[in-house]
Design a protein around this motif. Structure first.
Motif, PDB file in Angstrom:
ATOM      1  N   UNK A   1      -0.226  -4.735   2.146  1.00  0.00           N
ATOM      2  CA  UNK A   1      -1.454  -4.101   2.623  1.00  0.00           C
ATOM      3  C   UNK A   1      -1.504  -4.130   4.149  1.00  0.00           C
ATOM      4  N   UNK A   2      -1.158  -5.285   4.724  1.00  0.00           N
ATOM      5  CA  UNK A   2      -1.141  -5.378   6.182  1.00  0.00           C
ATOM      6  C   UNK A   2      -0.105  -4.476   6.814  1.00  0.00           C
ATOM      7  N   UNK A   3       0.999  -4.269   6.113  1.00  0.00           N
ATOM      8  CA  UNK A   3       2.050  -3.410   6.646  1.00  0.00           C
ATOM      9  C   UNK A   3       1.656  -1.940   6.601  1.00  0.00           C
ATOM     10  N   UNK A   4       1.014  -1.533   5.502  1.00  0.00           N
ATOM     11  CA  UNK A   4       0.662  -0.121   5.332  1.00  0.00           C
ATOM     12  C   UNK A   4      -0.662   0.246   5.990  1.00  0.00           C
ATOM     13  N   UNK A   5      -1.642  -0.653   5.901  1.00  0.00           N
ATOM     14  CA  UNK A   5      -2.975  -0.383   6.477  1.00  0.00           C
ATOM     15  C   UNK A   5      -3.435  -1.613   7.263  1.00  0.00           C
TER      16      UNK A   5
END
Length: 321
Positions: free
Chosen positions: A178-182
């Motif tokens: 999640x942190x990587x994508x958003x």
């Protein structure tokens, strides 16, 4: 057992093999002793089960199921214990071994146990009769049953910790993705007290970056590793067939990584405003490490419970010595 097979033996297998060898030596002394045929036959049958388990080589695709169920460990120990009980019941010098038997079962049978109390009434200097031997057999079987049940309890706890570690791994991976994508969904940043418009983020940027969550997890895992090292240093060596300390350390590391993300997210939301003073990226990462170490508060309960389980799961000493 072939020499190549012996090279693959683990610690618990070596212990079982050594005790089985000593039990066979005691059985050899019973050759020709009248009235011991039944006990000798039962002991030989149980030792044959031990040999089959030690010689058994599981197919590689069955190894995970075998490891999870622990059938080979528990079957070998239960069979060995039965062989030792049958051998001890037939020993001609049983009266002289009573003090050692009492000492060995004292850790597994409480003082209120009637079988232990009956064993304590036997006199070492008096030749044992059939009733005395029956008392010894009952007390030993009760102690060995308690030890075998402790093996099952340790295996169940190990399996629970494995399941918990897998769940934590999935949670940490999901947070990282999640942190990587958003990145804006999980901002690993904190406002600087000098200027509320400026933020310090985990990777040094002024706005949430894709690698922020991964870095915070890494630093949190490092903080948890400190607690794991302390656990490793204070743990005594054990010949138990189930070793839990590695799984305990793994849970600490994975939980530390997750708590670091949650804690930094709370700092970003201003939940701890006034209690913390984050003036730079380094300060934010330091808090991530401290938050990772904070898992010790919760996992301390798990450590204490695992200690109690392992205290009961250590093999009961050889009854023939």
């Amino acid at each position: 057992m072939a020499i190549g097979d012996r090279a693959r033996l683990t610690d618990w297998q070596l212990t079982v093999e050594a005790r089985a060898r000593r039990t066979r030596a005691d059985l050899a002394e019973l050759e020709g002793v009248a009235g011991t045929d039944r006990e000798r036959r039962s002991a030989v049958e149980s030792l044959a089960v031990v040999d089959r388990v030690l010689d058994h080589r599981e197919r590689f695709w069955r190894l995970p199921a075998s490891w999870w169920s622990g059938w080979h460990i528990e079957r070998a120990w239960r069979a060995l214990h039965e062989a030792e009980v049958c051998t001890a019941a037939a020993l001609p010098d049983l009266a002289g071994r009573l003090p050692g038997l009492r000492q060995r079962i004292s850790g597994l049978l409480s003082e209120d146990d009637l079988r232990r109390q009956a064993l304590d009434t036997l006199e070492p200097g008096r030749p044992p009769g059939p009733t005395d031997r029956a008392i010894v057999v009952d007390a030993l079987r009760a102690a060995f049953d308690a030890s075998d049940d402790a093996h099952a309890a340790a295996r169940a706890l190990r399996n629970k910790m494995v399941a918990a570690a897998l769940l934590l791994f999935v949670v940490n991976t999901a947070l990282g993705l999640v942190g990587l994508l958003r990145p804006e969904f999980l901002p690993m940043c904190a406002h600087l007290p000098a200027n509320e418009q400026i933020r310090a983020c985990a990777t040094g940027a002024k706005t949430p970056a894709p690698l922020d969550v991964w870095l915070v997890q890494l630093i949190g895992a490092f903080g948890a590793m400190v607690a794991a090292v302390v656990l490793l240093l204070r743990r005594r060596p054990s010949l138990s067939p189930y070793i839990l300390i590695g799984y305990q350390a793994l849970i600490k590391v994975l939980l530390g990584a997750a708590l670091a993300v949650i804690g930094v997210l709370a700092l970003s939301a201003g939940v701890a405003e006034g209690l913390t003073c984050i003036t730079s990226q380094a300060a934010l990462l330091l808090w991530a490490a401290l938050l990772g170490y904070s898992q010790q508060v919760g996992t301390r309960l798990l450590d204490n419970y695992a200690d109690r389980v392992m205290n009961h799961v250590r093999p009961l000493p050889d009854v023939s010595r």
